[in-house]
Design an enzyme around this catalytic site. Structure first.
Site, mmCIF file in Angstrom:
data_model
loop_
_atom_site.group_PDB
_atom_site.id
_atom_site.type_symbol
_atom_site.label_atom_id
_atom_site.label_comp_id
_atom_site.label_asym_id
_atom_site.label_seq_id
_atom_site.Cartn_x
_atom_site.Cartn_y
_atom_site.Cartn_z
ATOM 1 N N GLN A 127 -0.274 4.913 0.766
ATOM 2 C CA GLN A 127 -0.531 5.148 2.185
ATOM 3 C C GLN A 127 0.759 5.517 2.910
ATOM 4 O O GLN A 127 0.779 6.400 3.775
ATOM 5 C CB GLN A 127 -1.145 3.886 2.813
ATOM 6 N N HIS A 152 0.880 -1.183 0.000
ATOM 7 C CA HIS A 152 0.000 0.000 0.000
ATOM 8 C C HIS A 152 0.918 1.234 0.000
ATOM 9 O O HIS A 152 0.970 2.010 0.960
ATOM 10 C CB HIS A 152 -0.911 -0.019 1.226
HETATM 11 N N1 NVA Z 1 -4.676 -4.037 5.195
HETATM 12 C C1 NVA Z 1 -5.915 -3.342 4.884
HETATM 13 C C2 NVA Z 1 -5.651 -1.925 4.521
HETATM 14 C C3 NVA Z 1 -6.884 -1.115 4.246
HETATM 15 C C4 NVA Z 1 -6.595 0.286 3.806
HETATM 16 C C5 NVA Z 1 -6.624 -4.074 3.753
HETATM 17 O O1 NVA Z 1 -5.955 -4.493 2.806
HETATM 18 O O2 NVA Z 1 -7.845 -4.238 3.847
HETATM 19 N N1 CP Z 2 -6.432 3.781 4.097
HETATM 20 C C1 CP Z 2 -7.122 3.505 2.980
HETATM 21 O O1 CP Z 2 -6.578 3.095 1.934
HETATM 22 O O2 CP Z 2 -8.458 3.731 3.113
HETATM 23 P P1 CP Z 2 -9.609 3.322 2.101
HETATM 24 O O3 CP Z 2 -9.675 1.819 2.072
HETATM 25 O O4 CP Z 2 -10.861 3.940 2.645
HETATM 26 O O5 CP Z 2 -9.257 3.850 0.730
#
Ligand code: NVA
Ligand code: CP
Length: 307
Positions: A131, A128
């Site tokens: 983020q 990610h």
């Molecule tokens: N680890 C989480 C992050 C959400 C922003 C997911 O992948 O659902």
């Molecule tokens: N933190 C993040 O990616 O949030 P969302 O899943 O709401 O986009």
């Protein structure tokens, strides 16, 4: 060669610092840059649900003079009737950049391999990285630097956030300590990559089972949901496995008194973090969420200048 941003170390330490500086500049002067003037369109594709990513990319693309085209994959041909490669060939002729939230990292790599416009990973099962740009921006705003600071990540460290914290923070010159139960610790290749980067700047990567060991001397304490998107069927088992890994006031008190708490959100109070910490004075979660906007604008601007 088109530059893409599929994982954290697609930016070198110097490039990551450039993007973070651009983010600070754009935050101070929000409408100063218009790389998408025309207006050009940026495709933002979602295979998974989202609030922050959807809003921050849509707003950010508009701020940069462009038009966001939000595509929910359920209402497109992508992945069902048409391959990722063929989708890329259609998009690259019409849009300025492609942002994609998906499952497998391999899909993003296939999209990038077939696209002459930049592809941005807005969350995959493995990484990610957008983020982390927002998190590093938040850390830089708080402490005036990232270099030499220590971040502790507690909980499910075999997921996208665990991986991205390790590599992105190492790139930013930070030490990272992880605490996770056996079976949920980061993969050996991710730890090795983070260690390789950290070693060059004299920082440490450490993996523990005990959260108390990880948070000692930490400047930043962070966690993530125990049940990532796609893992919902494992919820009951995971809640049992991660018992004892809640970031609560007692654990926060073991970090430095000046430590801040971050969470990518959405958060589940009472599971990975107590309400007291999430909503408490050390929490910077709303700045962090806002910083998605500034960090991603900086990334899109930076990519527009490379390609
Ligand atoms: N680890 C989480 C992050 C959400 C922003 C997911 O992948 O659902
Ligand atoms: N933190 C993040 O990616 O949030 P969302 O899943 O709401 O986009």
């Amino acid at each position: 060669m088109t530059r893409h941003f599929l994982k954290d170390d697609d930016l070198s330490p110097k490039e990551q610092a450039e993007v973070l500086q651009l983010a600070l500049d754009l935050k101070a002067n929000r409408f100063s840059e218009k790389p998408f003037a025309g207006p050009q369109t940026v495709a933002v594709i979602f295979d998974k649900t989202s609030t922050r990513t959807r809003v921050s990319f849509a707003v950010g693309i508009a701020d940069l003079g462009g038009v966001p085209l939000i595509i929910d994959s359920g209402s497109s041909q992508l992945g069902k009737k048409e391959s990722v490669a063929d989708t890329a060939r259609v998009l690259e002729r019409q849009v300025a950049q492609i942002v994609w939230r998906t499952y497998a990292q391999a899909g993003l790599e296939e999209m990038a391999a077939n696209s002459k416009v930049p592809v941005i990973n807005s969350l995959s099962d493995d990484w990610h990285p957008c983020q982390l740009l927002a998190d590093l921006l938040t850390i830089r705003e708080e402490f005036g630097r990232t270099e030499g600071l220590k971040l502790a990540y507690i909980g499910d460290a075999a997921n996208n956030m665990g991986n991205s914290y390790l590599v992105a923070c190492a790139l930013a010159g930070m030490s990272v300590s992880v605490a996770a139960p056996k079976g949920f610790q980061p993969a050996a290749d991710v730890v090795a990559r983070a260690q390789q980067i950290a070693k060059q700047v004299g920082q440490q990567i450490a993996i523990y089972e005990d959260p108390a060991l990880a948070v000692a001397d930490a400047d930043v304490v962070t966690t993530d949901t125990w049940v990532s998107m796609g893992m919902e069927a494992e919820k009951e088992q995971r809640v049992k496995t991660f018992a004892g890994y809640t970031v609560d006031a007692k654990l926060m008190a073991m970090a430095k008194p000046s430590a801040i708490f971050l969470h990518c959100l959405p958060a589940y109070r009472g599971y990975e973090v107590s309400a007291e910490v999430l909503d408490g004075p050390q929490s910077r979660i709303w700045d962090e969420a806002e910083n998605r906007l500034h960090a991603q604008k900086a990334l899109m601007l930076w990519l527009s200048r490379q390609n």
